[in-house]
Design a protein around this motif. Structure first.
Motif, PDB file in Angstrom:
ATOM      1  N   ILE A 112       1.196  13.121  -0.379  1.00 51.30           N
ATOM      2  CA  ILE A 112      -0.233  13.419  -0.376  1.00 51.30           C
ATOM      3  C   ILE A 112      -1.023  12.114  -0.350  1.00 51.30           C
ATOM      4  O   ILE A 112      -0.745  11.184  -1.106  1.00 51.30           O
ATOM      5  CB  ILE A 112      -0.616  14.250  -1.618  1.00 51.30           C
ATOM      6  CG1 ILE A 112       0.146  15.580  -1.603  1.00 51.30           C
ATOM      7  CG2 ILE A 112      -2.117  14.487  -1.665  1.00 51.30           C
ATOM      8  CD1 ILE A 112      -0.066  16.411  -2.842  1.00 51.30           C
ATOM      9  N   ALA A 113      -2.012  12.051   0.528  1.00 50.74           N
ATOM     10  CA  ALA A 113      -2.790  10.823   0.693  1.00 50.74           C
ATOM     11  C   ALA A 113      -3.579  10.486  -0.555  1.00 50.74           C
ATOM     12  O   ALA A 113      -4.170  11.366  -1.201  1.00 50.74           O
ATOM     13  CB  ALA A 113      -3.736  10.972   1.877  1.00 50.74           C
ATOM     14  N   LEU A 114      -3.571   9.197  -0.914  1.00 53.01           N
ATOM     15  CA  LEU A 114      -4.386   8.687  -2.016  1.00 53.01           C
ATOM     16  C   LEU A 114      -5.676   8.137  -1.413  1.00 53.01           C
ATOM     17  O   LEU A 114      -5.651   7.147  -0.666  1.00 53.01           O
ATOM     18  CB  LEU A 114      -3.635   7.596  -2.776  1.00 53.01           C
ATOM     19  CG  LEU A 114      -2.314   8.038  -3.422  1.00 53.01           C
ATOM     20  CD1 LEU A 114      -1.597   6.851  -4.058  1.00 53.01           C
ATOM     21  CD2 LEU A 114      -2.571   9.128  -4.468  1.00 53.01           C
ATOM     22  N   THR A 115      -6.777   8.754  -1.740  1.00 48.71           N
ATOM     23  CA  THR A 115      -8.030   8.434  -1.059  1.00 48.71           C
ATOM     24  C   THR A 115      -9.089   7.807  -1.960  1.00 48.71           C
ATOM     25  O   THR A 115     -10.216   7.612  -1.518  1.00 48.71           O
ATOM     26  CB  THR A 115      -8.621   9.717  -0.430  1.00 48.71           C
ATOM     27  OG1 THR A 115      -8.834  10.684  -1.467  1.00 48.71           O
ATOM     28  CG2 THR A 115      -7.677  10.298   0.616  1.00 48.71           C
ATOM     29  N   ASN A 116      -8.744   7.474  -3.198  1.00 45.84           N
ATOM     30  CA  ASN A 116      -9.751   6.930  -4.123  1.00 45.84           C
ATOM     31  C   ASN A 116      -9.449   5.498  -4.544  1.00 45.84           C
ATOM     32  O   ASN A 116      -9.866   5.048  -5.616  1.00 45.84           O
ATOM     33  CB  ASN A 116      -9.865   7.820  -5.361  1.00 45.84           C
ATOM     34  CG  ASN A 116      -8.540   7.942  -6.105  1.00 45.84           C
ATOM     35  OD1 ASN A 116      -7.494   7.550  -5.584  1.00 45.84           O
ATOM     36  ND2 ASN A 116      -8.586   8.484  -7.325  1.00 45.84           N
ATOM     37  N   LEU A 117      -8.713   4.764  -3.729  1.00 43.25           N
ATOM     38  CA  LEU A 117      -8.357   3.385  -4.079  1.00 43.25           C
ATOM     39  C   LEU A 117      -9.493   2.437  -3.752  1.00 43.25           C
ATOM     40  O   LEU A 117     -10.305   2.677  -2.861  1.00 43.25           O
ATOM     41  CB  LEU A 117      -7.085   2.967  -3.335  1.00 43.25           C
ATOM     42  CG  LEU A 117      -5.838   3.820  -3.618  1.00 43.25           C
ATOM     43  CD1 LEU A 117      -4.670   3.368  -2.744  1.00 43.25           C
ATOM     44  CD2 LEU A 117      -5.460   3.746  -5.090  1.00 43.25           C
ATOM     45  N   LYS A 118      -9.521   1.296  -4.484  1.00 41.43           N
ATOM     46  CA  LYS A 118     -10.526   0.257  -4.270  1.00 41.43           C
ATOM     47  C   LYS A 118      -9.844  -1.029  -3.813  1.00 41.43           C
ATOM     48  O   LYS A 118      -8.618  -1.156  -3.872  1.00 41.43           O
ATOM     49  CB  LYS A 118     -11.324   0.006  -5.556  1.00 41.43           C
ATOM     50  CG  LYS A 118     -12.102   1.222  -6.038  1.00 41.43           C
ATOM     51  CD  LYS A 118     -12.861   0.884  -7.304  1.00 41.43           C
ATOM     52  CE  LYS A 118     -13.768   2.034  -7.738  1.00 41.43           C
ATOM     53  NZ  LYS A 118     -13.014   3.266  -8.038  1.00 41.43           N
ATOM     54  N   ARG A 138     -13.290   2.623   4.750  1.00 38.94           N
ATOM     55  CA  ARG A 138     -12.533   3.855   4.858  1.00 38.94           C
ATOM     56  C   ARG A 138     -12.465   4.304   6.311  1.00 38.94           C
ATOM     57  O   ARG A 138     -12.916   3.624   7.220  1.00 38.94           O
ATOM     58  CB  ARG A 138     -13.143   4.936   3.972  1.00 38.94           C
ATOM     59  CG  ARG A 138     -12.929   4.728   2.472  1.00 38.94           C
ATOM     60  CD  ARG A 138     -11.440   4.595   2.103  1.00 38.94           C
ATOM     61  NE  ARG A 138     -10.628   5.655   2.672  1.00 38.94           N
ATOM     62  CZ  ARG A 138     -10.450   6.838   2.105  1.00 38.94           C
ATOM     63  NH1 ARG A 138     -11.026   7.125   0.973  1.00 38.94           N
ATOM     64  NH2 ARG A 138      -9.674   7.733   2.680  1.00 38.94           N
ATOM     65  N   ALA A 139     -11.917   5.473   6.510  1.00 37.80           N
ATOM     66  CA  ALA A 139     -11.615   5.949   7.848  1.00 37.80           C
ATOM     67  C   ALA A 139     -12.843   6.366   8.646  1.00 37.80           C
ATOM     68  O   ALA A 139     -12.710   6.844   9.761  1.00 37.80           O
ATOM     69  CB  ALA A 139     -10.640   7.119   7.763  1.00 37.80           C
ATOM     70  N   GLU A 140     -14.047   6.170   8.078  1.00 38.99           N
ATOM     71  CA  GLU A 140     -15.221   6.486   8.877  1.00 38.99           C
ATOM     72  C   GLU A 140     -15.414   5.488  10.023  1.00 38.99           C
ATOM     73  O   GLU A 140     -16.240   5.705  10.907  1.00 38.99           O
ATOM     74  CB  GLU A 140     -16.484   6.525   8.002  1.00 38.99           C
ATOM     75  CG  GLU A 140     -16.822   5.227   7.300  1.00 38.99           C
ATOM     76  CD  GLU A 140     -16.190   5.142   5.917  1.00 38.99           C
ATOM     77  OE1 GLU A 140     -16.572   4.242   5.154  1.00 38.99           O
ATOM     78  OE2 GLU A 140     -15.319   5.983   5.617  1.00 38.99           O
ATOM     79  N   THR A 141     -14.665   4.383  10.009  1.00 36.21           N
ATOM     80  CA  THR A 141     -14.710   3.445  11.126  1.00 36.21           C
ATOM     81  C   THR A 141     -14.331   4.183  12.417  1.00 36.21           C
ATOM     82  O   THR A 141     -13.307   4.853  12.473  1.00 36.21           O
ATOM     83  CB  THR A 141     -13.725   2.289  10.898  1.00 36.21           C
ATOM     84  OG1 THR A 141     -13.989   1.690   9.637  1.00 36.21           O
ATOM     85  CG2 THR A 141     -13.852   1.248  12.003  1.00 36.21           C
ATOM     86  N   LEU A 323      -5.393   9.232  10.760  1.00 38.30           N
ATOM     87  CA  LEU A 323      -6.606   8.548  11.204  1.00 38.30           C
ATOM     88  C   LEU A 323      -7.798   8.900  10.321  1.00 38.30           C
ATOM     89  O   LEU A 323      -8.732   8.107  10.187  1.00 38.30           O
ATOM     90  CB  LEU A 323      -6.901   8.906  12.663  1.00 38.30           C
ATOM     91  CG  LEU A 323      -5.860   8.426  13.680  1.00 38.30           C
ATOM     92  CD1 LEU A 323      -6.217   8.912  15.092  1.00 38.30           C
ATOM     93  CD2 LEU A 323      -5.732   6.912  13.663  1.00 38.30           C
ATOM     94  N   ALA A 324      -7.752  10.068   9.705  1.00 35.25           N
ATOM     95  CA  ALA A 324      -8.860  10.509   8.855  1.00 35.25           C
ATOM     96  C   ALA A 324      -8.757   9.971   7.429  1.00 35.25           C
ATOM     97  O   ALA A 324      -9.740  10.017   6.686  1.00 35.25           O
ATOM     98  CB  ALA A 324      -8.921  12.037   8.826  1.00 35.25           C
ATOM     99  N   GLN A 325      -7.591   9.441   7.036  1.00 33.22           N
ATOM    100  CA  GLN A 325      -7.373   9.066   5.636  1.00 33.22           C
ATOM    101  C   GLN A 325      -7.102   7.573   5.442  1.00 33.22           C
ATOM    102  O   GLN A 325      -6.847   7.136   4.314  1.00 33.22           O
ATOM    103  CB  GLN A 325      -6.184   9.869   5.083  1.00 33.22           C
ATOM    104  CG  GLN A 325      -6.422  11.372   5.054  1.00 33.22           C
ATOM    105  CD  GLN A 325      -5.146  12.171   4.846  1.00 33.22           C
ATOM    106  OE1 GLN A 325      -4.044  11.633   4.870  1.00 33.22           O
ATOM    107  NE2 GLN A 325      -5.298  13.476   4.645  1.00 33.22           N
ATOM    108  N   GLN A 326      -7.180   6.798   6.471  1.00 32.12           N
ATOM    109  CA  GLN A 326      -6.800   5.388   6.374  1.00 32.12           C
ATOM    110  C   GLN A 326      -7.810   4.544   5.617  1.00 32.12           C
ATOM    111  O   GLN A 326      -9.000   4.834   5.588  1.00 32.12           O
ATOM    112  CB  GLN A 326      -6.611   4.798   7.778  1.00 32.12           C
ATOM    113  CG  GLN A 326      -5.334   5.188   8.462  1.00 32.12           C
ATOM    114  CD  GLN A 326      -5.234   4.597   9.861  1.00 32.12           C
ATOM    115  OE1 GLN A 326      -6.247   4.232  10.460  1.00 32.12           O
ATOM    116  NE2 GLN A 326      -4.029   4.497  10.379  1.00 32.12           N
TER     117      GLN A 326
END
Length: 371
Positions: A112-118, A138-141, A323-326
């Motif tokens: 499962i993708a970890l999406t709250n890292l700094k 984040r992946a909004e690029t 691509l959505a979670q990078q």
């Protein structure tokens, strides 16, 4: 007495007339000359001042007005593209040339993708030494993608499944800010759909591909796509839908090693959906599989080898999720790393030791790109 008196009057009258003429000559002539001089001087000065004022206004207008604005508008283009003399333009060139983006996917032990890292959660090592990460996004690029769709004769068996899966991929992965192009790859390489964010056009391009035929110039297609993607900003991504066999690439320098180096130097991430393989290992091209896995692994992408239609669809879904979670880490190499050689990258998450990280494994900054 009359004659002398008359003569006297005549002489007196003549004297008065003489004196009057003489007075007029000495009085009027100087006055006339003086006025004429003042008029000429006034006219000369007036004309000179008028011309000077006109010239002054013209010079002032051209210098401080439109000409200055034109100069200001023109200066950045001239400086950036031709001279490169101003500090600001030099900085722009330096940043564009030396930035190494590191797209990074992080998942836990369950996948499962970890999406709250700094930013402070990550550690970046270059050639084994810790290096500063300058930025994280984040992946909004936006994504600038080229799909290399294998239309060679070797893929006739799974043809319809590939086309349907590719269509669904574009339907799910494309966001308004993203753009994609499609190449047809067989004996010859063709840009079938230039860069667009119109999903319908991408879908129609895939659907309109005819019967597969010919050989596979895959490495030629990769080079062509990299040249095409180079001017675009954002995340540059290649999605290769192919069995991975390269049989007819025409240029000797388009071998595996040079193709991989070009992918790394152009900061392009590779995803492979390797199709046309079968459960029987005797008919699988294991060397082609390894090459595709290397392209993907070295650039931070992934390679999928689906063995069924369901797995084929899952592979495109996983690429879309990636691509959505990078995370996109930014790194500026030191001067001694901008030497045209391969340098090893390792990304870890310090605060999550059990996390699995997928990122590019190296970079190459060409010597002619140095600031």
């Amino acid at each position: 007495m009359r004659l002398p008196i008359a003569a006297m009057f005549r002489a007196y009258g003549a004297l008065l007339l003489f004196l009057l003429v003489l007075s007029t000559s000495f009085t009027i002539a100087p006055l006339t000359h003086s006025q004429s001089g003042r008029q000429k001087a006034a006219n000369a000065n007036s004309n000179a001042n008028s011309n000077a004022n006109n010239r002054a206004r013209q010079v002032t207008k051209n210098t401080n007005g439109s000409a200055a604005e034109q100069t200001n508008r023109h200066t950045p283009t001239t400086t950036d593209n031709e001279q490169g003399k101003t500090e600001e333009a030099t900085d722009v060139v330096r940043v564009t040339s030396n930035l190494v983006p590191v797209p990074t996917t992080v998942v836990d032990v369950r996948g499962i993708a970890l999406t709250n890292l700094k930013l402070e959660d990550f550690e970046l090592r270059v050639d084994g030494q810790p290096n500063l990460i300058s930025d994280i996004s984040r992946a909004e690029t936006p994504v600038r993608m080229a799909m290399l769709f294998d239309n060679s004769g070797s893929l006739s068996e799974s043809r319809d499944f590939e086309k349907r899966a590719a269509v669904r991929f574009f339907q799910h992965v494309m966001r308004p800010a993203d753009q994609a192009a499609i190449y047809s790859v067989s004996t010859y390489v063709e840009l079938s759909q230039p860069m667009t964010n119109d999903v319908r056009r991408l879908q129609q391009t895939i659907e309109n591909f005819g019967k597969p035929d010919g050989a596979t110039s895959l490495h030629d297609a990769i080079f062509d796509a990299l040249v095409y993607l180079k001017p675009y900003s954002g995340r540059r991504v290649l999605v290769i839908v192919s069995d991975g066999q390269d049989t007819t690439s025409r240029l000797p320098e388009h071998d595996f090693a040079n193709t991989l180096q070009r992918l790394l130097s152009d900061d392009c991430q590779v995803y492979v959906v390797q199709t046309g393989v079968y459960d029987n290992a005797n008919v699988r091209d294991l060397a082609a599989e390894r090459r595709m896995q290397e392209f993907a692994g070295q650039t931070g992408g992934a390679a999928y080898i689906p063995k069924s239609v369901g797995e084929l669809d899952d592979a495109f879904a996983q690429i879309s999720a990636d691509l959505a979670q990078q995370y996109i880490l930014s790194y500026y190499p030191a001067a001694d790393k901008r030497d045209g050689r391969f340098h090893v990258i390792a990304v870890t998450v310090k605060t999550r030791p059990n996390a699995r990280v997928r990122a590019r494994r190296g970079f190459v900054v060409k010597t002619h790109d140095r600031a």
